[in-house]
Design an enzyme around this catalytic site. Structure first.
Site, PDB file in Angstrom:
ATOM      1  N   SER A 143      -5.057  -3.377  -0.063  1.00  0.00           N
ATOM      2  CA  SER A 143      -4.747  -4.516  -1.061  1.00  0.00           C
ATOM      3  C   SER A 143      -3.947  -3.985  -2.325  1.00  0.00           C
ATOM      4  CB  SER A 143      -5.651  -5.451  -1.077  1.00  0.00           C
ATOM      5  OG  SER A 143      -6.936  -4.857  -1.618  1.00  0.00           O
TER       6      SER A 143
ATOM      7  N   HIS B  57       0.046  -5.495   4.307  1.00  0.00           N
ATOM      8  CA  HIS B  57      -1.304  -6.166   3.782  1.00  0.00           C
ATOM      9  C   HIS B  57      -1.340  -7.526   4.138  1.00  0.00           C
ATOM     10  CE1 HIS B  57      -2.887  -7.770  -0.269  1.00  0.00           C
ATOM     11  NE2 HIS B  57      -4.022  -7.597   0.490  1.00  0.00           N
TER      12      HIS B  57
ATOM     13  N   GLU C  13       2.270  -8.701   3.221  1.00  0.00           N
ATOM     14  CA  GLU C  13       3.067  -7.873   1.983  1.00  0.00           C
ATOM     15  C   GLU C  13       3.386  -6.660   2.692  1.00  0.00           C
ATOM     16  OE1 GLU C  13       2.131  -8.019  -2.584  1.00  0.00           O
ATOM     17  OE2 GLU C  13       0.437  -7.636  -1.274  1.00  0.00           O
TER      18      GLU C  13
ATOM     19  N   ASN D  91      -1.967  -8.516  -5.600  1.00  0.00           N
ATOM     20  CA  ASN D  91      -3.163  -8.307  -6.596  1.00  0.00           C
ATOM     21  C   ASN D  91      -2.899  -7.755  -7.870  1.00  0.00           C
ATOM     22  OD1 ASN D  91      -5.306  -9.134  -4.818  1.00  0.00           O
ATOM     23  ND2 ASN D  91      -4.903  -7.295  -3.613  1.00  0.00           N
TER      24      ASN D  91
END
Length: 284
Positions: free
Chosen positions: A120, A141, A153, A191
């Site tokens: 992540s 991800h 992702e 993130n």
């Protein structure tokens, strides 16, 4: 690559068993690896329970669920992953751990196999550099809970080839997901934006601006978030949040990304969120 039939998944925890679940459900043979037999069977129990819920909601038939479960092979031996055309690593969010796994897979797997990481926040380019196949290393991800969340992702490292990107894009679609391509940078998009929000929410609690409940209520009622940032932090795991903030701080070179001292203290105390039954909230 378009005809991928077998994938490997490294790690039978929350993310790994979720990835195995959706892969088996999509008709792929899944080689699910963990160093611990107990973790493997716990992961399989989670898959069974989640598929039973899908049957109850009429998203799967009983027969389809049984067929999907039969496609999952459990193993504690990396050698058993050799038939996989693609392996997705879903291990601890630490570069040292992931890089060691990638070195081992690179030595073990056939030259044509693709190595993906469910990281992540960690650099795909940096992970690729420990292998002899950097063009075949990519980020996938997934989001928790994997069987429910739509997004994957897809992170392209500096040397990731277009062929690898196209194959992973097609695989994500086959798994019923929506792939969104991003370039390799600390925290990617998700993130890089989410973790500073969680960090600032923790500062608001630490500095006495508001309680955790009040902070979360502001976001649920005022911003229409499905859950507040501190409830989400507990769900993700406070240790994971701290690890990601440290990756952001190192990768982006800005002290504003340093983890909130309250988060660090809570992790030191073993208050990791839902998985330890205590975080910003207490769980039974």
């Amino acid at each position: 690559m378009a005809g991928i039939r077998t994938i490997g998944v490294i790690g039978a925890g929350t993310m790994g068993n979720g990835i195995a679940h959706v892969s088996a459900r999509a008709g792929l043979r899944v080689l699910l690896y963990d160093v611990d037999n107990t973790a493997l069977y716990r992961g399989l129990d989670t898959i069974r329970a989640n598929m039973a819920r899908e049957v109850a909601k009429q998203k799967l038939t009983v027969e389809e669920a049984e067929e999907a479960r039969s496609r999952i092979v459990l193993t504690t031996s990396l050698d058993d992953l050799v038939p996989a055309e693609l392996v997705i690593e879903a291990a601890t969010e630490r570069f040292a751990v992931k890089s060691e796994i990638f070195r081992g897979l690179d030595r073990l797997l056939p030259a044509g196999a693709v190595l993906a990481s469910n990281t992540s926040s960690i650099s795909i380019t940096k992970l690729a550099a420990v292998t002899k196949r950097p063009g075949q290393v990519i980020g996938m991800h997934f989001f928790n809970p994997v069987p429910v969340m739509q997004l994957v992702e897809v992170i392209r490292g500096l040397q990731t080839t277009q062929e690898t990107l196209d194959m992973v894009h097609a695989l994500a679609v086959r798994l019923g997901k929506t792939p969104v391509e991003v370039n390799d940078a600390a925290g990617f998009v998700s993130n890089r934006v989410l973790m500073p929000l969680i960090n600032e929410a923790a500062y608001a609690v630490m500095e006495g601006v508001a309680t955790a409940e009040a902070v979360d209520k502001v976001f649920v009622l005022g911003m229409a978030h499905p859950m507040g940032p501190l409830t989400l932090a507990d769900f993700i795991g406070l240790d994971v949040c701290v690890d990601i903030m440290r990756v952001l701080a190192e990768g982006l070179g800005d002290p504003k990304y340093n983890p909130c001292p309250l988060l660090v203290r809570m992790v030191d105390a073993g208050w990791l969120g839902r998985k330890s039954r205590r975080g910003f909230y207490t769980y039974s």
